[in-house]
Design an enzyme around this catalytic site. Sequence first.
Site, PDB file in Angstrom:
ATOM      1  N   ASP A  13       0.866  -1.189   0.000  1.00 53.68           N
ATOM      2  CA  ASP A  13       0.000   0.000   0.000  1.00 53.68           C
ATOM      3  C   ASP A  13       0.899   1.234   0.000  1.00 53.68           C
ATOM      4  O   ASP A  13       2.093   1.147   0.294  1.00 53.68           O
ATOM      5  CB  ASP A  13      -0.916   0.013   1.234  1.00 53.68           C
ATOM      6  CG  ASP A  13      -1.825   1.245   1.256  1.00 53.68           C
ATOM      7  OD1 ASP A  13      -2.410   1.567   0.206  1.00 53.68           O
ATOM      8  OD2 ASP A  13      -1.934   1.904   2.306  1.00 53.68           O
ATOM      9  N   SER A  14       0.297   2.377  -0.259  1.00 58.72           N
ATOM     10  CA  SER A  14       1.057   3.621  -0.207  1.00 58.72           C
ATOM     11  C   SER A  14       1.449   3.962   1.227  1.00 58.72           C
ATOM     12  O   SER A  14       2.295   4.816   1.446  1.00 58.72           O
ATOM     13  CB  SER A  14       0.214   4.761  -0.776  1.00 58.72           C
ATOM     14  OG  SER A  14      -0.934   4.926   0.032  1.00 58.72           O
ATOM     15  N   TYR A  45      -0.639   8.545  -2.531  1.00 58.96           N
ATOM     16  CA  TYR A  45      -0.550   8.272  -3.961  1.00 58.96           C
ATOM     17  C   TYR A  45      -1.719   8.929  -4.714  1.00 58.96           C
ATOM     18  O   TYR A  45      -1.618   9.196  -5.907  1.00 58.96           O
ATOM     19  CB  TYR A  45      -0.619   6.762  -4.227  1.00 58.96           C
ATOM     20  CG  TYR A  45       0.661   5.980  -3.996  1.00 58.96           C
ATOM     21  CD1 TYR A  45       1.783   6.546  -3.384  1.00 58.96           C
ATOM     22  CD2 TYR A  45       0.737   4.648  -4.407  1.00 58.96           C
ATOM     23  CE1 TYR A  45       2.933   5.801  -3.174  1.00 58.96           C
ATOM     24  CE2 TYR A  45       1.896   3.895  -4.209  1.00 58.96           C
ATOM     25  CZ  TYR A  45       2.985   4.475  -3.593  1.00 58.96           C
ATOM     26  OH  TYR A  45       4.116   3.725  -3.398  1.00 58.96           O
ATOM     27  N   GLY A  46      -2.819   9.145  -3.994  1.00 55.84           N
ATOM     28  CA  GLY A  46      -4.059   9.630  -4.627  1.00 55.84           C
ATOM     29  C   GLY A  46      -3.891  10.817  -5.556  1.00 55.84           C
ATOM     30  O   GLY A  46      -4.411  10.825  -6.664  1.00 55.84           O
ATOM     31  N   CYS A  76      -4.273  -1.426  -2.122  1.00 63.30           N
ATOM     32  CA  CYS A  76      -4.355   0.017  -2.366  1.00 63.30           C
ATOM     33  C   CYS A  76      -5.222   0.187  -3.610  1.00 63.30           C
ATOM     34  O   CYS A  76      -4.903  -0.373  -4.668  1.00 63.30           O
ATOM     35  CB  CYS A  76      -2.948   0.562  -2.615  1.00 63.30           C
ATOM     36  SG  CYS A  76      -2.917   2.290  -3.123  1.00 63.30           S
ATOM     37  N   ASN A  77      -6.303   0.920  -3.456  1.00 62.31           N
ATOM     38  CA  ASN A  77      -7.211   1.113  -4.594  1.00 62.31           C
ATOM     39  C   ASN A  77      -6.561   1.921  -5.700  1.00 62.31           C
ATOM     40  O   ASN A  77      -6.720   1.631  -6.877  1.00 62.31           O
ATOM     41  CB  ASN A  77      -8.481   1.828  -4.131  1.00 62.31           C
ATOM     42  CG  ASN A  77      -9.338   0.965  -3.241  1.00 62.31           C
ATOM     43  OD1 ASN A  77     -10.271   0.317  -3.699  1.00 62.31           O
ATOM     44  ND2 ASN A  77      -9.036   0.926  -1.957  1.00 62.31           N
ATOM     45  N   THR A  78      -5.826   2.959  -5.307  1.00 61.43           N
ATOM     46  CA  THR A  78      -5.203   3.842  -6.291  1.00 61.43           C
ATOM     47  C   THR A  78      -4.231   3.040  -7.158  1.00 61.43           C
ATOM     48  O   THR A  78      -4.209   3.176  -8.388  1.00 61.43           O
ATOM     49  CB  THR A  78      -4.464   4.991  -5.573  1.00 61.43           C
ATOM     50  OG1 THR A  78      -5.309   5.500  -4.535  1.00 61.43           O
ATOM     51  CG2 THR A  78      -4.099   6.100  -6.519  1.00 61.43           C
ATOM     52  N   GLU A 155      -2.600   8.939   7.891  1.00 61.33           N
ATOM     53  CA  GLU A 155      -1.140   8.792   7.904  1.00 61.33           C
ATOM     54  C   GLU A 155      -0.484   9.592   9.036  1.00 61.33           C
ATOM     55  O   GLU A 155       0.485   9.155   9.635  1.00 61.33           O
ATOM     56  CB  GLU A 155      -0.558   9.237   6.554  1.00 61.33           C
ATOM     57  CG  GLU A 155      -0.757   8.233   5.436  1.00 61.33           C
ATOM     58  CD  GLU A 155       0.057   6.950   5.603  1.00 61.33           C
ATOM     59  OE1 GLU A 155       1.226   7.018   6.021  1.00 61.33           O
ATOM     60  OE2 GLU A 155      -0.491   5.864   5.302  1.00 61.33           O
ATOM     61  N   CYS A 187     -10.913   3.218  -0.635  1.00 64.46           N
ATOM     62  CA  CYS A 187      -9.518   3.501  -0.307  1.00 64.46           C
ATOM     63  C   CYS A 187      -9.253   2.710   0.962  1.00 64.46           C
ATOM     64  O   CYS A 187     -10.057   2.756   1.901  1.00 64.46           O
ATOM     65  CB  CYS A 187      -9.319   4.995  -0.054  1.00 64.46           C
ATOM     66  SG  CYS A 187      -7.687   5.380   0.636  1.00 64.46           S
ATOM     67  N   THR A 188      -8.146   1.988   0.999  1.00 64.81           N
ATOM     68  CA  THR A 188      -7.925   1.098   2.146  1.00 64.81           C
ATOM     69  C   THR A 188      -7.604   1.857   3.434  1.00 64.81           C
ATOM     70  O   THR A 188      -7.615   1.267   4.509  1.00 64.81           O
ATOM     71  CB  THR A 188      -6.805   0.083   1.833  1.00 64.81           C
ATOM     72  OG1 THR A 188      -5.648   0.792   1.363  1.00 64.81           O
ATOM     73  CG2 THR A 188      -7.266  -0.917   0.799  1.00 64.81           C
ATOM     74  N   HIS A 189      -7.340   3.152   3.326  1.00 68.20           N
ATOM     75  CA  HIS A 189      -7.166   3.952   4.549  1.00 68.20           C
ATOM     76  C   HIS A 189      -8.509   4.242   5.227  1.00 68.20           C
ATOM     77  O   HIS A 189      -8.555   4.511   6.420  1.00 68.20           O
ATOM     78  CB  HIS A 189      -6.509   5.304   4.239  1.00 68.20           C
ATOM     79  CG  HIS A 189      -5.027   5.251   4.008  1.00 68.20           C
ATOM     80  ND1 HIS A 189      -4.462   4.720   2.880  1.00 68.20           N
ATOM     81  CD2 HIS A 189      -3.989   5.677   4.781  1.00 68.20           C
ATOM     82  CE1 HIS A 189      -3.142   4.836   2.951  1.00 68.20           C
ATOM     83  NE2 HIS A 189      -2.829   5.405   4.096  1.00 68.20           N
TER      84      HIS A 189
END
Length: 268
Positions: A13-14, A45-46, A76-78, A155, A187-189
């Site tokens: 993931d980012s 990354y978005g 990570c979706n992005t 983050e 978004c995984t966040h």
Amino acid sequence: MKIPNEAPIGVIDSGVGGLTVVKEMHQFLPDETIIYIGDDARCPYGPRSVEEVKEFTLEMADALADMGIKMLVVACNTATAVTLDMLRERYPFPVLGVIEPGARAAVHVSSTGSIAVLGTVGTIKSKAYEYAITSISANAEIIPLACPEFVPLVESGQYRQMDIRPIMKRSLEPIVHLEFDTAILGCTHYPLLQDQIQEQLPIGVNIVSSAYETVRDVENTLSEFGVANISGGRKEPIFFTTGNLDGFKSIAIDWLGIENPDVRHIVL
Ligand code: DGL
């Protein structure tokens, strides 16, 4: 040469968002060793260009391939939106993303077919959820919304320290008066902000995250390729971050409930 069944599963993931997928994997597939890379130093990354997301994702995936993984989960979706096909062509092991499982879960729980998709600017721009959802249910109506303020809140750890309700309210404002019965956390966040998101959305809206459904895909792929680890015994994940060790560790402890997670630094 066949990769041994005891080999780890790589997750990328980012940043810390992919931990929401690791949480489900660790719970439902405890026999599997997970090696995780979070590119916290270059998160988010978005807002980045497709070229940058491709370049950074490849660096993480190559690092894990060098460690001998048997499967890669792009948590990570992005990154899934713009790199999945490329990664599948590049490696001999299976590569799974999070968008198709999320889309499937949303179509399954939505009774009206009106589905909101919350994601990063990159994911929303890619229209990857639109394609994935309408390929399962052609008449579905998608309401896309980019929420660029969410990932930095996670983050930085601010989501645990300050009242983020005004930011959530402002970000979700454009869709709260629209008709939909399901919202995808694309978004995984975002599962780390689930309670605060739910609070702003109309009562009764189903919230769907792709984590659980992705783990079902991992399980099916392990059995399809005959690579499940049957050596027995719960394995503890190993985490690498390009960013701050303490920040990563504290979110991992909080979210995964692992007392002393093995968090190491990596340079990509
Ligand atoms: N967690 C990632 C996603 O699912 C990336 C967020 C970001 O880096 O902007 O899209």
